[in-house]
Design a protein around this motif. Sequence first.
Motif, PDB file in Angstrom:
ATOM      1  N   ASP A 151       0.815  -0.942   0.041  1.00 60.04           N
ATOM      2  CA  ASP A 151       0.045  -0.130  -0.116  1.00 60.04           C
ATOM      3  C   ASP A 151       0.800   1.299  -0.075  1.00 60.04           C
ATOM      4  O   ASP A 151       1.591   1.597   0.956  1.00 60.04           O
ATOM      5  N   PRO A 152       0.870   2.028  -0.971  1.00 62.13           N
ATOM      6  CA  PRO A 152       1.690   3.264  -1.143  1.00 62.13           C
ATOM      7  C   PRO A 152       1.446   4.159   0.103  1.00 62.13           C
ATOM      8  O   PRO A 152       2.560   4.393   0.626  1.00 62.13           O
ATOM      9  N   ALA A 153       0.383   4.212   0.688  1.00 65.33           N
ATOM     10  CA  ALA A 153      -0.023   5.142   1.940  1.00 65.33           C
ATOM     11  C   ALA A 153       0.707   4.518   2.751  1.00 65.33           C
ATOM     12  O   ALA A 153       1.401   5.480   3.764  1.00 65.33           O
ATOM     13  N   ASP A 154       0.898   3.276   3.379  1.00 70.49           N
ATOM     14  CA  ASP A 154       1.594   2.506   4.284  1.00 70.49           C
ATOM     15  C   ASP A 154       3.111   3.063   4.358  1.00 70.49           C
ATOM     16  O   ASP A 154       3.756   3.377   5.295  1.00 70.49           O
ATOM     17  N   VAL A 155       3.664   2.993   2.932  1.00 73.17           N
ATOM     18  CA  VAL A 155       5.189   3.044   2.987  1.00 73.17           C
ATOM     19  C   VAL A 155       5.449   4.569   3.036  1.00 73.17           C
ATOM     20  O   VAL A 155       6.482   4.794   3.795  1.00 73.17           O
ATOM     21  N   VAL A 156       4.610   5.629   2.652  1.00 74.98           N
ATOM     22  CA  VAL A 156       5.074   6.917   2.895  1.00 74.98           C
ATOM     23  C   VAL A 156       4.600   7.164   4.407  1.00 74.98           C
ATOM     24  O   VAL A 156       5.644   7.843   4.851  1.00 74.98           O
ATOM     25  N   ALA A 157       3.681   6.652   5.145  1.00 75.33           N
ATOM     26  CA  ALA A 157       3.616   6.813   6.282  1.00 75.33           C
ATOM     27  C   ALA A 157       4.587   6.423   7.314  1.00 75.33           C
ATOM     28  O   ALA A 157       5.088   7.320   8.273  1.00 75.33           O
ATOM     29  N   ALA A 158       5.042   5.272   7.158  1.00 77.51           N
ATOM     30  CA  ALA A 158       6.255   4.672   7.648  1.00 77.51           C
ATOM     31  C   ALA A 158       7.680   5.351   7.411  1.00 77.51           C
ATOM     32  O   ALA A 158       8.319   5.670   8.542  1.00 77.51           O
ATOM     33  N   HIS A 159       7.681   5.885   6.237  1.00 77.24           N
ATOM     34  CA  HIS A 159       8.843   6.807   5.981  1.00 77.24           C
ATOM     35  C   HIS A 159       8.868   8.136   6.823  1.00 77.24           C
ATOM     36  O   HIS A 159       9.828   8.381   7.587  1.00 77.24           O
ATOM     37  N   ARG A 160       7.734   8.895   6.745  1.00 73.49           N
ATOM     38  CA  ARG A 160       7.246  10.065   7.416  1.00 73.49           C
ATOM     39  C   ARG A 160       7.447   9.902   9.202  1.00 73.49           C
ATOM     40  O   ARG A 160       8.142  10.825   9.700  1.00 73.49           O
ATOM     41  N   ALA A 161       7.112   8.865   9.510  1.00 69.33           N
ATOM     42  CA  ALA A 161       7.272   8.432  11.009  1.00 69.33           C
ATOM     43  C   ALA A 161       8.708   8.080  11.296  1.00 69.33           C
ATOM     44  O   ALA A 161       8.964   7.721  12.524  1.00 69.33           O
ATOM     45  N   GLY A 162       9.577   7.981  10.339  1.00 66.74           N
ATOM     46  CA  GLY A 162      10.931   7.621  10.756  1.00 66.74           C
ATOM     47  C   GLY A 162      11.271   6.151  11.073  1.00 66.74           C
ATOM     48  O   GLY A 162      12.161   5.614  11.469  1.00 66.74           O
ATOM     49  N   ILE A 163      10.089   5.223  10.202  1.00 67.52           N
ATOM     50  CA  ILE A 163      10.562   3.927  10.803  1.00 67.52           C
ATOM     51  C   ILE A 163      10.977   3.145   9.707  1.00 67.52           C
ATOM     52  O   ILE A 163      12.171   2.368  10.163  1.00 67.52           O
TER      53      ILE A 163
END
Length: 349
Positions: free
Chosen positions: A81-93
Amino acid sequence: MIQTLTLPRPDDWHLHLRDGAMLAGIAPETARHFARAIIMPNLVPPVVTGAQAQDYRDRIRAVTGQGFTPLMTLYLTETTDPADVVAAHRAGIITAVKLYPAGATTNSASGVRDFDRVRGVLDAMAEAGIPLCTHGEVTDPDVDIFDREAVFIDRVLDPLRRATPQLRVVMEHITTADAVAYVQSAPEGLGATITTHHLVINRNHILVGGIKPHYYCLPVAKRETHRQALVSAATSGDARFFLGTDSAPHSDDAKESACGCAGCFTATNTMSILAQIFDTADALDRLEGFVARHGPGFYQLPVNSESLTLEKTADPVAYPAKIDTGAGPVTVFDPGFALYWRVKDMPAS
Ligand code: NCD
Ligand code: ZN
C-alpha cells in the motif's frame, strides 16, 4: 612500524540480521564496528508493513542496544500500500523499500512478478524521496545465472528508471563490469553497493578444486575481470559506490547441504578484509569514502561523528572460524589470504 588509520565509524548499507536466535547470535558482529545498517526485510514471512518494520526494529535494538541504529526497509510486494510506505517513512520507521524479483534469492517468493502492479508505490516513493533498493537479477529460467544481473539492467532497471526518473535507486551487491558501467553512466539518483566478498572471490573460488558452499551467494560471483571492475569502482573514490556487505548468515547445516543456501557471512572480519584490499590497491586513503561517507551522502544522512581506528599488524589477524548461535554455527567468510589490519578495540557503547 605500526600504521593506523582513523575513519568516521562505518555503516553497512545492505545487511541481513535475521530474527530470533540467529539475530541474537550474529547482530553483535555488525554492531561491534558499524554505527548503522540498512536491514534487509526478507524474513519468513517478509517485513511488508510499517508496523512489522517497527516491531522488527525493536527486536534488533533489544539485541544491539543504543550504539547501533538499524535502518529499516520494507519488502515490496504487488499488494504493498503506497500510503503505508509513505506513512512509515514520514514516521521515521523505514529508510528504503526493497525490490526482489519473485524467486531471485533466499525468501523472495513474495517479490514482484509484474512491475506494472507496483507502479503506484514507485511513484509515491519518488514523490516522497524514498530510495528503492534493488536485487538486480532477472529470474527468467531461460537466462543463465551468470547473465542475470546484466539482463536485469536492460530489461527491468533501465525501463524502470526511465518511467520514474525522480526515483532514487540503489543497485545492491553489484557483481559485474556491466553494472559498474551502468552506474557510472547515470548522472544522479543511482548508487550501488558492493559487498566485501565480491571484492575477494571470483567464480573459480566457488567451483575449482571442489565445491565451496561458503563462497556461494546471490548474485553469484562472476569471472575475474568482473571482480577487478568491482575493486576498481570501490577504490576509485567515486561517491556512487559504497559498502553494503550483504552479510547473510545461514547455519552450517543449511550451507553444507545437497541444496545449500546462498549467502556469505562477512560481518565479523569485513573491516579487516576491506583495509587489506584497499591497502593492496594502494588506495587506503579512499577507504573512508567507501565505508563511511558515500553511503550517508546517497541516503542524505549525516556522517557518523564517532570514529573507528584500524591498525596494521606484524602478524596475521586472528578471527573466529565460526560464530556459535542458538540457531547453529555460522561460518565466517575466509578471504583465502592473511589479514594484517585489525580494528582497534572500540569503547563499549
Ligand atoms: C541473501 C540471504 O541469504 O538472505 N543471500 C545472498 O546470497 N545474498 C539474500 C540476498 O540478498 O540475495
Ligand atoms: Zn542481501
